[in-house]
Enzyme design. Structure first.
Site, short mmCIF file in Angstrom:
data_model
loop_
_atom_site.label_atom_id
_atom_site.label_comp_id
_atom_site.label_asym_id
_atom_site.label_seq_id
_atom_site.Cartn_x
_atom_site.Cartn_y
_atom_site.Cartn_z
N ASN A 13 -60.41 16.03 -40.53
CA ASN A 13 -59.48 16.76 -41.48
C ASN A 13 -60.23 17.64 -42.36
O ASN A 13 -61.05 17.18 -43.17
CB ASN A 13 -58.55 15.89 -42.31
CG ASN A 13 -57.74 16.39 -42.93
OD1 ASN A 13 -57.70 17.34 -43.68
ND2 ASN A 13 -56.35 15.84 -43.26
N HIS A 27 -60.05 19.92 -47.40
CA HIS A 27 -60.78 19.97 -48.41
C HIS A 27 -61.81 21.06 -48.60
O HIS A 27 -62.49 21.51 -49.47
CB HIS A 27 -61.27 18.63 -49.03
CG HIS A 27 -59.75 17.95 -49.45
ND1 HIS A 27 -58.85 18.12 -50.43
CD2 HIS A 27 -59.21 16.92 -48.73
CE1 HIS A 27 -57.81 17.50 -50.41
NE2 HIS A 27 -58.13 16.61 -49.28
N HIS A 79 -53.61 19.83 -43.13
CA HIS A 79 -52.37 19.56 -43.69
C HIS A 79 -51.76 21.00 -44.40
O HIS A 79 -52.31 21.15 -45.30
CB HIS A 79 -52.35 18.31 -44.47
CG HIS A 79 -51.12 17.97 -45.15
ND1 HIS A 79 -51.06 16.76 -46.06
CD2 HIS A 79 -49.82 18.51 -45.26
CE1 HIS A 79 -49.92 16.51 -46.31
NE2 HIS A 79 -49.22 17.58 -45.89
N ARG A 94 -49.54 22.08 -46.87
CA ARG A 94 -48.67 21.55 -47.66
C ARG A 94 -47.59 22.70 -48.07
O ARG A 94 -47.80 23.66 -48.13
CB ARG A 94 -49.43 20.99 -49.00
CG ARG A 94 -50.15 19.74 -48.78
CD ARG A 94 -50.82 19.26 -49.99
NE ARG A 94 -51.30 17.76 -49.89
CZ ARG A 94 -50.37 16.56 -50.27
NH1 ARG A 94 -49.29 16.72 -50.65
NH2 ARG A 94 -50.97 15.48 -49.96
N ARG A 126 -51.50 24.40 -51.66
CA ARG A 126 -52.69 23.98 -52.36
C ARG A 126 -54.00 23.96 -51.92
O ARG A 126 -55.00 24.47 -52.58
CB ARG A 126 -52.38 22.77 -53.09
CG ARG A 126 -52.60 21.54 -52.19
CD ARG A 126 -52.57 20.16 -52.85
NE ARG A 126 -51.35 19.74 -53.37
CZ ARG A 126 -50.90 18.48 -53.88
NH1 ARG A 126 -51.94 17.74 -53.99
NH2 ARG A 126 -49.71 18.43 -54.07
N GLU A 158 -50.81 18.64 -39.73
CA GLU A 158 -49.67 17.69 -40.47
C GLU A 158 -48.65 18.65 -41.44
O GLU A 158 -49.19 19.45 -41.98
CB GLU A 158 -50.66 16.76 -41.57
CG GLU A 158 -51.84 16.03 -40.77
CD GLU A 158 -52.75 14.98 -41.51
OE1 GLU A 158 -52.89 13.91 -41.37
OE2 GLU A 158 -52.72 15.61 -42.77
N THR A 213 -51.59 12.02 -50.09
CA THR A 213 -50.20 11.57 -49.56
C THR A 213 -50.34 9.93 -49.82
O THR A 213 -51.11 9.18 -49.57
CB THR A 213 -50.47 11.77 -47.91
OG1 THR A 213 -50.53 12.89 -48.00
CG2 THR A 213 -49.10 11.22 -47.41
N GLU A 243 -48.95 7.11 -36.78
CA GLU A 243 -50.46 7.14 -37.51
C GLU A 243 -50.14 6.15 -38.61
O GLU A 243 -49.56 6.39 -39.49
CB GLU A 243 -50.82 8.76 -37.79
CG GLU A 243 -52.32 8.29 -38.77
CD GLU A 243 -52.93 9.94 -38.86
OE1 GLU A 243 -52.70 10.58 -38.09
OE2 GLU A 243 -53.49 9.73 -39.97
N HIS A 280 -56.59 7.83 -43.44
CA HIS A 280 -56.32 7.98 -44.83
C HIS A 280 -57.57 6.99 -45.73
O HIS A 280 -57.38 5.86 -45.53
CB HIS A 280 -55.00 7.61 -45.46
CG HIS A 280 -54.80 8.64 -46.71
ND1 HIS A 280 -54.34 9.70 -46.91
CD2 HIS A 280 -55.07 8.13 -47.99
CE1 HIS A 280 -54.33 10.04 -47.98
NE2 HIS A 280 -54.71 9.36 -48.83
C1 LIG Z 1 -51.32 12.65 -44.36
C2 LIG Z 1 -52.62 12.35 -44.60
O1 LIG Z 1 -52.94 11.20 -45.16
C3 LIG Z 1 -53.64 13.27 -45.15
O2 LIG Z 1 -54.37 13.66 -43.98
C4 LIG Z 1 -53.22 14.18 -45.89
O3 LIG Z 1 -53.55 15.34 -45.35
C5 LIG Z 1 -53.69 14.08 -47.21
O4 LIG Z 1 -53.40 15.07 -47.88
P1 LIG Z 1 -54.59 15.90 -48.85
O5 LIG Z 1 -55.38 16.40 -47.57
O6 LIG Z 1 -53.64 16.98 -49.52
O7 LIG Z 1 -55.11 14.77 -49.63
N1 LIG Z 2 -54.07 11.54 -41.88
C1 LIG Z 2 -55.07 11.13 -42.49
C2 LIG Z 2 -56.15 12.40 -42.50
O1 LIG Z 2 -55.99 13.33 -41.91
C3 LIG Z 2 -57.18 12.03 -43.56
O2 LIG Z 2 -57.08 11.65 -44.78
P1 LIG Z 2 -58.33 11.56 -45.63
O3 LIG Z 2 -59.55 10.99 -44.97
O4 LIG Z 2 -58.45 12.99 -45.94
O5 LIG Z 2 -57.87 10.67 -46.67
#
Ligand SMILES: CC(=O)[C@@H](O)[C@H](O)COP(=O)(O)O
Ligand SMILES: NCC(=O)COP(=O)(O)O
Length: 232
Positions: free
Chosen positions: A7, A10, A43, A45, A49, A69, A100, A150, A185
């Protein structure tokens, strides 16, 4: 071997902090792929953001699957049906949350979700539902026709008692109902071990920790190290 979705949300958080065009999430995704990422997760949002619409459009062109996402809103469903990512993971969103906080309540929103899942499936998008390890949520997810769930590992990552057992039972139950099981997560090098052993687990999505590690190691190396921990 469990698939690793990286992911890159960030990377965009850092970019947006100074209103610059770097670091670029697309470039980060390319380094993650070099390190062994099997897919990229991002994701979009509703408040934009971090990841923006144009990031998703560019990420769609990567050589690996894009797990998009999104909240289950009309705007997001229309966008997904237009750009057609490999997969859509439907997640809950709250404007004030830092991340989340829990799983999508598929029981409460089942009527609304049903038609949205249908539309995504008609667009040949693999739908997954980001839910808590709760048997009722899993049962409804299966009834709604989503092929994938998931499991939210956030409470486990924060050390909540009994959470590993809940995740284990949830994975077993989901498998029994024919669902493909993913998880994610809050996962780190330290806490991922027991999650890798969840029954039938096919994919993990990991972001915040890997991007944080990348500050010290670079994304490629941070991802490589995580990959070595994903063998059963
Ligand atoms: C859905 C999930 O758990 C995460 O992947 C999500 O993208 C978290 O959001 P942030 O990346 O904004 O923390
Ligand atoms: N769905 C979870 C994800 O994509 C990553 O979550 P995190 O490792 O950023 O908390």
């Amino acid at each position: 071997m469990i698939r690793l979705g990286v992911n890159i949300d960030h990377v965009a958080t850092l970019r947006n902090a100074r209103g610059e065009f770097y670091p670029d999430p697309f470039e980060a995704a390319q380094y993650a792929i070099k390190g062994g990422a099997d897919g990229i997760t991002a994701h979009l949002r509703e408040d934009r953001r971090h990841i923006r619409d144009e990031d998703i459009i560019r990420l769609r062109r990567l050589s690996v699957p894009l797990n998009f996402e999104m909240a289950a809103t009309e705007e997001m469903v229309a966008f997904a049906c237009d750009i057609k990512p490999h997969a859509c993971c439907l997640v809950p969103e709250k404007r004030q949350e830092l991340t989340t906080e829990g799983g999508l309540d598929v029981y409460r929103f089942k009527e609304d979700l049903k038609s949205k899942i249908e539309r995504l499936k008609e667009a040949h998008i693999r739908v997954s539902l980001f839910i808590d390890p709760d048997p009722l949520q899993i049962e409804i997810a299966a009834k709604l026709g989503a092929p994938v769930i998931e499991l939210h590992t956030g409470s486990y990552a924060q050390g909540a008692g009994g959470e590993l057992e809940r995740l284990h039972n949830a994975a077993l139950f989901a498998q029994k109902l024919g669902l493909e099981v993913h998880a994610g997560h809050g996962l780190t090098y330290e806490n991922v071990g027991p999650i890798v052993s969840l029954p039938g687990l096919k994919e993990l999505n990991i972001g915040h920790f890997l991007i944080s590690q990348a500050v010290f190691l670079g994304i490629e190396e941070a991802v490589k190290r995580m990959k070595t921990l994903l063998t059963r």
